[in-house]
Design a protein around this motif. Structure first.
Motif, PDB file in Angstrom:
ATOM      1  N   PRO A 181      -8.792  -8.963  12.853  1.00 27.40           N
ATOM      2  CA  PRO A 181      -7.555  -8.493  12.521  1.00 27.40           C
ATOM      3  C   PRO A 181      -7.567  -7.938  11.247  1.00 27.40           C
ATOM      4  N   GLY A 182      -7.180  -6.865  11.066  1.00 24.67           N
ATOM      5  CA  GLY A 182      -7.002  -6.167   9.903  1.00 24.67           C
ATOM      6  C   GLY A 182      -8.290  -5.710   8.987  1.00 24.67           C
ATOM      7  N   LEU A 183      -9.353  -6.025   9.460  1.00 25.25           N
ATOM      8  CA  LEU A 183     -10.626  -5.701   8.937  1.00 25.25           C
ATOM      9  C   LEU A 183     -11.270  -4.584   9.859  1.00 25.25           C
ATOM     10  N   ARG A 184     -11.634  -3.442   9.511  1.00 24.36           N
ATOM     11  CA  ARG A 184     -12.177  -2.309  10.295  1.00 24.36           C
ATOM     12  C   ARG A 184     -13.496  -1.792   9.870  1.00 24.36           C
ATOM     13  N   MET A 185     -14.302  -1.385  10.581  1.00 24.09           N
ATOM     14  CA  MET A 185     -15.488  -0.467  10.024  1.00 24.09           C
ATOM     15  C   MET A 185     -15.247   1.096  10.271  1.00 24.09           C
ATOM     16  N   ILE A 186     -15.515   1.734   9.656  1.00 25.71           N
ATOM     17  CA  ILE A 186     -15.223   3.355   9.776  1.00 25.71           C
ATOM     18  C   ILE A 186     -16.251   4.140   9.686  1.00 25.71           C
ATOM     19  N   HIS A 187     -16.772   4.860  10.452  1.00 25.45           N
ATOM     20  CA  HIS A 187     -17.920   5.889  10.396  1.00 25.45           C
ATOM     21  C   HIS A 187     -17.502   6.855   9.501  1.00 25.45           C
ATOM     22  N   THR A 188     -18.035   7.269   8.461  1.00 28.41           N
ATOM     23  CA  THR A 188     -17.832   8.241   7.505  1.00 28.41           C
ATOM     24  C   THR A 188     -19.063   9.352   7.513  1.00 28.41           C
ATOM     25  N   GLY A 189     -20.306   9.055   7.761  1.00 25.53           N
ATOM     26  CA  GLY A 189     -21.372   9.872   7.390  1.00 25.53           C
ATOM     27  C   GLY A 189     -21.381  10.193   5.860  1.00 25.53           C
ATOM     28  N   HIS A 191     -23.368   9.838   2.857  1.00 24.42           N
ATOM     29  CA  HIS A 191     -24.678   9.340   2.349  1.00 24.42           C
ATOM     30  C   HIS A 191     -25.947   9.265   3.275  1.00 24.42           C
ATOM     31  N   SER A 192     -25.529   8.776   4.433  1.00 27.49           N
ATOM     32  CA  SER A 192     -26.636   9.026   5.599  1.00 27.49           C
ATOM     33  C   SER A 192     -25.167   9.385   6.925  1.00 27.49           C
ATOM     34  N   ASP A 193     -26.026   9.951   8.062  1.00 29.52           N
ATOM     35  CA  ASP A 193     -25.465  10.468   8.941  1.00 29.52           C
ATOM     36  C   ASP A 193     -24.440   9.374   9.680  1.00 29.52           C
ATOM     37  N   GLY A 194     -25.170   8.146   9.557  1.00 29.73           N
ATOM     38  CA  GLY A 194     -24.302   7.020  10.115  1.00 29.73           C
ATOM     39  C   GLY A 194     -23.674   6.190   9.021  1.00 29.73           C
ATOM     40  N   HIS A 195     -23.420   6.626   7.985  1.00 30.00           N
ATOM     41  CA  HIS A 195     -22.990   5.515   7.007  1.00 30.00           C
ATOM     42  C   HIS A 195     -21.465   5.266   7.425  1.00 30.00           C
ATOM     43  N   SER A 196     -21.162   3.926   7.074  1.00 26.38           N
ATOM     44  CA  SER A 196     -19.752   3.571   7.417  1.00 26.38           C
ATOM     45  C   SER A 196     -19.065   2.781   5.999  1.00 26.38           C
ATOM     46  N   LEU A 197     -17.959   2.570   5.946  1.00 33.76           N
ATOM     47  CA  LEU A 197     -17.311   1.783   5.005  1.00 33.76           C
ATOM     48  C   LEU A 197     -16.465   0.790   5.869  1.00 33.76           C
ATOM     49  N   LEU A 198     -15.898  -0.103   4.747  1.00 32.29           N
ATOM     50  CA  LEU A 198     -14.929  -1.094   5.516  1.00 32.29           C
ATOM     51  C   LEU A 198     -13.591  -0.994   4.859  1.00 32.29           C
ATOM     52  N   ILE A 199     -12.508  -1.456   5.614  1.00 33.16           N
ATOM     53  CA  ILE A 199     -11.348  -1.559   5.026  1.00 33.16           C
ATOM     54  C   ILE A 199     -10.494  -2.739   5.612  1.00 33.16           C
ATOM     55  N   TYR A 200      -9.922  -3.533   4.559  1.00 34.29           N
ATOM     56  CA  TYR A 200      -9.116  -4.770   4.943  1.00 34.29           C
ATOM     57  C   TYR A 200      -7.713  -4.642   4.565  1.00 34.29           C
ATOM     58  N   GLU A 201      -6.772  -4.824   5.600  1.00 29.90           N
ATOM     59  CA  GLU A 201      -5.325  -4.687   5.192  1.00 29.90           C
ATOM     60  C   GLU A 201      -4.899  -6.251   5.778  1.00 29.90           C
ATOM     61  N   ASP A 202      -4.069  -6.667   4.822  1.00 29.41           N
ATOM     62  CA  ASP A 202      -3.192  -7.913   5.111  1.00 29.41           C
ATOM     63  C   ASP A 202      -1.969  -7.839   4.413  1.00 29.41           C
ATOM     64  N   GLY A 203      -0.959  -7.360   5.133  1.00 32.18           N
ATOM     65  CA  GLY A 203       0.417  -6.799   4.604  1.00 32.18           C
ATOM     66  C   GLY A 203       0.205  -5.930   3.222  1.00 32.18           C
ATOM     67  N   SER A 204       0.445  -6.348   2.204  1.00 27.19           N
ATOM     68  CA  SER A 204       0.527  -5.208   1.065  1.00 27.19           C
ATOM     69  C   SER A 204      -1.083  -5.611   0.431  1.00 27.19           C
ATOM     70  N   GLU A 205      -1.615  -6.197   0.982  1.00 29.01           N
ATOM     71  CA  GLU A 205      -3.138  -6.566   0.141  1.00 29.01           C
ATOM     72  C   GLU A 205      -3.992  -5.694   0.978  1.00 29.01           C
ATOM     73  N   CYS A 206      -5.161  -5.187   0.235  1.00 30.65           N
ATOM     74  CA  CYS A 206      -6.109  -4.535   0.741  1.00 30.65           C
ATOM     75  C   CYS A 206      -7.140  -4.360  -0.125  1.00 30.65           C
ATOM     76  N   PHE A 207      -8.559  -4.333   0.392  1.00 34.27           N
ATOM     77  CA  PHE A 207      -9.820  -3.878  -0.184  1.00 34.27           C
ATOM     78  C   PHE A 207     -10.468  -2.733   0.555  1.00 34.27           C
ATOM     79  N   ILE A 208     -11.103  -2.115  -0.165  1.00 37.78           N
ATOM     80  CA  ILE A 208     -11.960  -1.049   0.714  1.00 37.78           C
ATOM     81  C   ILE A 208     -13.108  -0.838  -0.052  1.00 37.78           C
ATOM     82  N   HIS A 209     -14.435  -1.141   1.078  1.00 37.58           N
ATOM     83  CA  HIS A 209     -15.761  -1.040   0.562  1.00 37.58           C
ATOM     84  C   HIS A 209     -16.549   0.229   0.903  1.00 37.58           C
ATOM     85  N   MET A 210     -16.656   0.901  -0.083  1.00 35.35           N
ATOM     86  CA  MET A 210     -16.884   2.293  -0.021  1.00 35.35           C
ATOM     87  C   MET A 210     -18.275   2.406   0.417  1.00 35.35           C
TER      88      MET A 210
END
Length: 284
Positions: A181-189, A191-210
């Motif tokens: 809950p709150g933690l998603r992997m998202i396919h972006t392409g 850097h590589s065709d299959g590259h993904s990032l991570l985003i975590y959201e908990d209320g107003s708190e958030c981190f993004i791993h690019m």
């Protein structure tokens, strides 16, 4: 070991190794006169890059973001060409917080280039075995397909020794996956065709791993893509999208490769608001 708390999530940076790569390759077409003001460079035109997995503890689960440089998998030539000064000490890092590799529930692979994926397997006698034997390993379906069937460009970074031993642990996704809950992997392409990032959201708190869309703090400029990017235009568009989202959320941006910062929180204008520096030390 640096630690960051974001809502329910606790992040710790493990020791996954360090290498030195050509600064020009890491900043693509950007002139050295510009990028060298943003990120330190040595007299060989090399920049220091970590390959440090992030231990993410969330809802009583232990997750690893990417896997480090591994140990004993690089030839002398590769160590020289990739500027590897230090291989992984991941198991020792985990022991420092009372864990072993068998305690990891999920491994989240943003992509499967060797500097992210070598830590997935290790050589035991004459065969390679999985390091995280009890974990589900997530990556995008596009990335997993290319890992197993690399093209003429990617064959030098997608290695059989990094995937054959983990085939029964890998689960892939299309587009987007909610890991917890709150933690998603998202396919972006990009850097590589299959590259993904991570985003975590908990209320107003958030981190993004690019991941390698923004491998260091020096790559904050939306137009600065790597020469290593297979699809640099996609990288630029995806970085623009996710930097704008993160600025509005005052998100923390976390880093795998940065030798100076573990995470930076930007305000709505993109100015640095808070930061977590990496503890520096002299290499042996």
């Amino acid at each position: 070991m640096e630690k960051l708390q974001v809502g329910r999530a606790t992040l710790r940076w493990l020791n996954g190794g360090v290498n030195f790569l050509d600064g020009g390759a890491m900043f693509g077409v950007v002139p050295k006169a510009l990028w060298s003001k943003k990120y330190p460079v040595n007299d060989k035109n090399q920049i220091e890059l970590r390959t440090d997995p992030i231990l993410l503890q969330l809802d009583e689960k232990n997750l690893i973001i990417d896997s480090g440089m591994g140990n004993g998998k690089l030839s002398d030539k590769q160590i020289r060409n990739f500027g590897v000064l230090e291989e992984s000490a991941l198991e020792k890092s985990l022991a420092d917080v009372g864990l072993t590799v068998n305690d990891i529930d999920y491994v989240l692979m943003t992509h499967l280039h060797f500097d992210h994926a070598c830590g997935l397997t290790k050589k035991v006698e004459d065969e390679y075995q999985s390091v995280f034997k009890n974990a589900v390993i997530y990556t995008s379906s596009v990335e997993w397909k290319e890992m197993q069937n690399p093209n003429i460009r990617s064959i030098n970074t997608y290695w059989e020794i990094n995937w054959k031993a983990i085939v029964n642990q890998v689960e892939t996704f299309e587009g987007e996956l909610e890991v917890l809950p709150g933690l998603r992997m998202i396919h972006t392409g990009g850097h590589s065709d299959g590259h993904s990032l991570l985003i975590y959201e908990d209320g107003s708190e958030c981190f993004i791993h690019m991941a390698d869309l923004m491998p260091t703090h020096g790559h904050q400029n939306k137009l600065w893509a790597l020469a290593y990017d297979d699809y640099p235009v996609t990288s630029v568009h995806q970085k623009e999208k996710w930097m704008d989202i993160g600025y509005q959320k005052n998100a923390w941006y976390t880093f795998y490769h940065d030798a100076y910062y573990r995470a930076i929180q930007f305000d709505e204008t993109g100015e640095k608001k808070n930061y977590l520096e990496r503890q520096r030390y002299k290499y042996k």
